[in-house]
Each structure stands twice: as structure tokens, then as C-alpha cells.
Design an enzyme around this catalytic site. Structure first.
Site, mmCIF file in Angstrom:
data_model
loop_
_atom_site.group_PDB
_atom_site.id
_atom_site.type_symbol
_atom_site.label_atom_id
_atom_site.label_comp_id
_atom_site.label_asym_id
_atom_site.label_seq_id
_atom_site.Cartn_x
_atom_site.Cartn_y
_atom_site.Cartn_z
ATOM 1 N N HIS A 165 0.797 -1.367 0.136
ATOM 2 C CA HIS A 165 -0.205 -0.415 0.023
ATOM 3 C C HIS A 165 1.043 1.584 0.031
ATOM 4 C CE1 HIS A 165 -3.252 -3.097 2.056
ATOM 5 N NE2 HIS A 165 -3.813 -1.647 1.561
ATOM 6 N N ASN A 197 7.746 -4.313 3.765
ATOM 7 C CA ASN A 197 6.140 -3.816 4.095
ATOM 8 C C ASN A 197 5.337 -4.054 5.092
ATOM 9 O OD1 ASN A 197 4.102 -3.425 3.297
ATOM 10 N ND2 ASN A 197 4.072 -5.450 2.359
#
EC number: 3.1.30.-
Length: 353
Positions: A165, A197
Site C-alpha cells: 500500500h 513492507n
């Protein structure tokens, strides 16, 4: 790397060039899109700039395209059409983004965080039926984009990269619709999973949210970067992987978080804001938990040059304090995957003011 033409068109469309215009565009509930005319230097080459075309997606989201403005070019060479690049400006409920059709991920994303937007206002959190639930969101292709230029779910299958994201789901808890929009692949870029991440990058995102405890308004810009490295022959090159079938989704070498935070300068002058800015550039690779956040500090100007963006005016950059002089630059390590082994796992990594 997005071309200068693409970036300036996208930035113009949301008012991003100088003076913190993008901050106004993101924070304004009306999402006013500025229009104007070309400069004298372009007189006779470009027709007056027309308002961007706003196309509504299936879920009511807006995609702003400057196709109409592009086709207004009067150059006889372009009589059969303007090839682009065309900016896809995505105005979502919790963020605004510019999508790069060539790289198949955002050129940048921008968001405005407050205690209220994160469900932490003084009046208390919203009820469960009003907030987003990550478990109910699923990754999806962005149907508001042309099919030929979309990132697809298959592109990430067995790629070795997470669907990372750019605007975190945790920043969009205001509604399920807002959270669902963060799972569109137009908000996603390939990221190393374990060690980045799922770990250090997530710690940095959490730090950005925690800034709302010290500042009234926090603006976050997330920017994928492609930075050069020096090869043994002494020359500088940019090398990056491309995933997908066919390979078309580019894997950034680095990611930047650029922050602008504001609060009243004093109780006696609540209308005069104290502005703090800062930029952090992280390599898209495994980062040790013990790495201090200050080791990733970069000048905002360096990020702007690398990305081809104008995030803030020179006057604002010159007058603002560095964010690490206004608050603690630290990440809190939360290894959720180790929680069962060590429930008390929590370590702060501090950077000196």
C-alpha cells in the site's frame, strides 16, 4: 521514471505546484480543481488550458484526466491526436493519487491525517458500523483506469513481492468504502515483504499516524523512486525489476515518505501555524529493526529532484523546521508475527532531536 510533462500536468490538475497547493486540494472538502491559461512563453503553441475531465468510477470515485487539455494542442504535428503521457489523477475518499500508466503504480499519493480522520477525535471513536474493517477489503484492479494500463492481480502472483500500500489501510478507517479504495491496485506498488513492507515500512507508517498526537494536521506524500547506483566501472545506472505477465509492473528501488505537519505556534497565536517538514527515503529491501529512522533522512529537495515533483514552495521549505527538531523521529517495532513467542515485544528506536 515519470516524465516531466506527466508530472507537471498531474501537479497542475490538483494544484500541487508551489505554495503547498496540493495540501489545499487534498484538505478541501470541495476538492476544487484549478484552471488557468498558458504562460507567455508558450503563447502560440498551446491553446488555453481547459478544465480537466472528471470521470466517475463505478464506486463513485473520481478520475481526473487531462485528455481534453492535451488534445487542445495546436501544433500541426499533433493534428491526429496527442500521444500523452496522460495523468490519471485519482481523487479518493481518504487520499489523492497520480497513477503512472507506464510503471503501473502511483507516481505519488497524498493524504491528510488528523485525529478525527483516524477515528481518535475527542468525541470518541466512531461506531463499528461506520469504520473500515481491513478483513472485509480485498485487492482489486482499478476499473476506472484504461484496461491497457492497469496493474492486474495476476501481475503480482508468485512475483516474490508484496502488494504494498502507498496509502495504508490503517489511514482510511473512516468508512469501509474509504478502506476498500486503498486496496485498489492503483494504490499499490511492489515491495519486499518480510523486513520491509511487513516490518520497517509499517513502522514508518505508524510513526506518521502518531504525529497526529502532536500536530493538528499531518500531510503525507508517498513516492516510489528509481535511484541510481554506481557500478564497478564508475558509471551510474538505474536498474530495476519488472514483474507481471507480460512484465509491465515496475519495482521501485526506493520509497519516500515526505511529511508536512502543522500546529498553532502558540496558544496566544492559534491562527499562526508552526510548519515542520521532513523526508525519509528507504531502499526497497530488508531493513534491520534496529536501523535508526534518522539514517533515512533526505532533503525534501532531493526527493523532488529525483521524482520530478514540486511538493512545497521554496519559501515554505526555507521557513519550516525539520520534523525531527519538532518531535521525536522514532519508530516503534511491533513484530506481530513474533507476538505469540514474545507478547511483550516492543522497542523504540530513537533519533536525537
Amino acid at each position: 521514471m515519470p516524465s516531466t510533462t506527466f508530472i507537471h500536468a498531474a501537479c497542475f490538475a490538483v494544484g500541487a505546484v508551489v505554495g503547498g497547493g496540493i495540501v489545499t486540494a487534498v484538505s478541501s472538502p470541495k476538492r476544487t480543481i484549478p484552471t488557468g491559461t498558458t504562460s507567455a512563453a508558450n503563447a502560440g503553441v498551446l491553446a488555453p488550458v481547459v478544465p480537466p475531465v472528471i470521470e466517475m468510477g463505478p464506486s463513485g470515485d473520481a478520475r481526473i484526466s487531462n485528455i481534453a487539455a492535451a488534445t487542445m494542442l495546436t501544433s500541426p504535428v499533433l493534428k491526429y491526436g496527442h500521444p500523452g503521457p496522460v495523468p490519471d489523477l485519482l481523487v479518493r475518499k481518504a487520499y489523492t493519487a497520480a497513477y503512472d500508466r507506464r510503471l503501473r503504480h502511483p507516481a505519488w499519493t497524498a493524504e491528510h491525517l488528523t485525529l478525527a480522520s483516524l477515528g481518535k477525535s475527542a468525541v470518541g471513536p466512531a461506531s463499528n458500523d461506520e469504520t473500515g474493517d481491513r478483513s472485509r477489503s480485498t485487492f482489486a484492479e482499478d476499473e476506472s483506469l484504461p484496461v491497457a494500463f492497469r496493474a492486474k492481480l495476476q501481475d503480482y502472483f508468485r512475483s516474490g513481492y508484496d502488494r504494498g500500500h502507498m496509502v495504508p489501510a490503517a489511514d482510511a478507517k473512516s468508512s469501509q468504502a474509504a478502506m476498500d479504495e486503498t486496496f485498489l491496485l492503483s494504490n499499490i506498488s511492489p515491495q519486499v515483504g518480510a523486513g520491509f513492507n511487513r516490518h520497517y515500512w509499517a513502522y514508518l507508517e505508524d510513526w506518521c499516524r502518531r504525529l497526529t498526537g502532536s500536530f493538528a494536521d499531518v500531510y503525507i506524500f508517498t513516492i516510489p523512486l528509481y535511484l541510481p547506483h554506481k557500478d564497478p566501472d564508475g558509471k551510474w545506472r538505474v536498474n530495476y525489476e519488472v514483474i507481471g505477465s507480460p512484465p509491465n509492473v515496475s519495482v521501485p528501488t526506493h520509497f519516500a515518505k515526505v511529511v508536512l505537519a502543522s500546529r498553532p505556534s502558540s496558544p496566544s497565536r492559534p491562527d499562526v501555524p508552526e510548519i515542520s517538514t521532513g523526508a525519509f527515503v528507504l531502499p526497497n529491501t530488508i531493513i534491520p529493526d534496529e536501523a535508526p529512522l534518522e539514517s533515512f533522512i533526505m532533503p525534501v529537495e532531493a526527493v523532488e529532484r529525483a521524482a520530478g515533483l514540486n511538493l512545497f514552495s521554496d519559501a515554505l521549505k526555507n521557513s519550516s523546521r525539520h520534523i525531527c527538531k519538532s518531535t521525536k523521529c522514532e519508530v516503534i517495532v511491533r513484530r506481530f508475527d513474533d507476538a505469540q513467542k514474545r507478547p511483550d515485544m516492543r522497542r523504540a528506536i530513537s533519533a536525537p532531536k
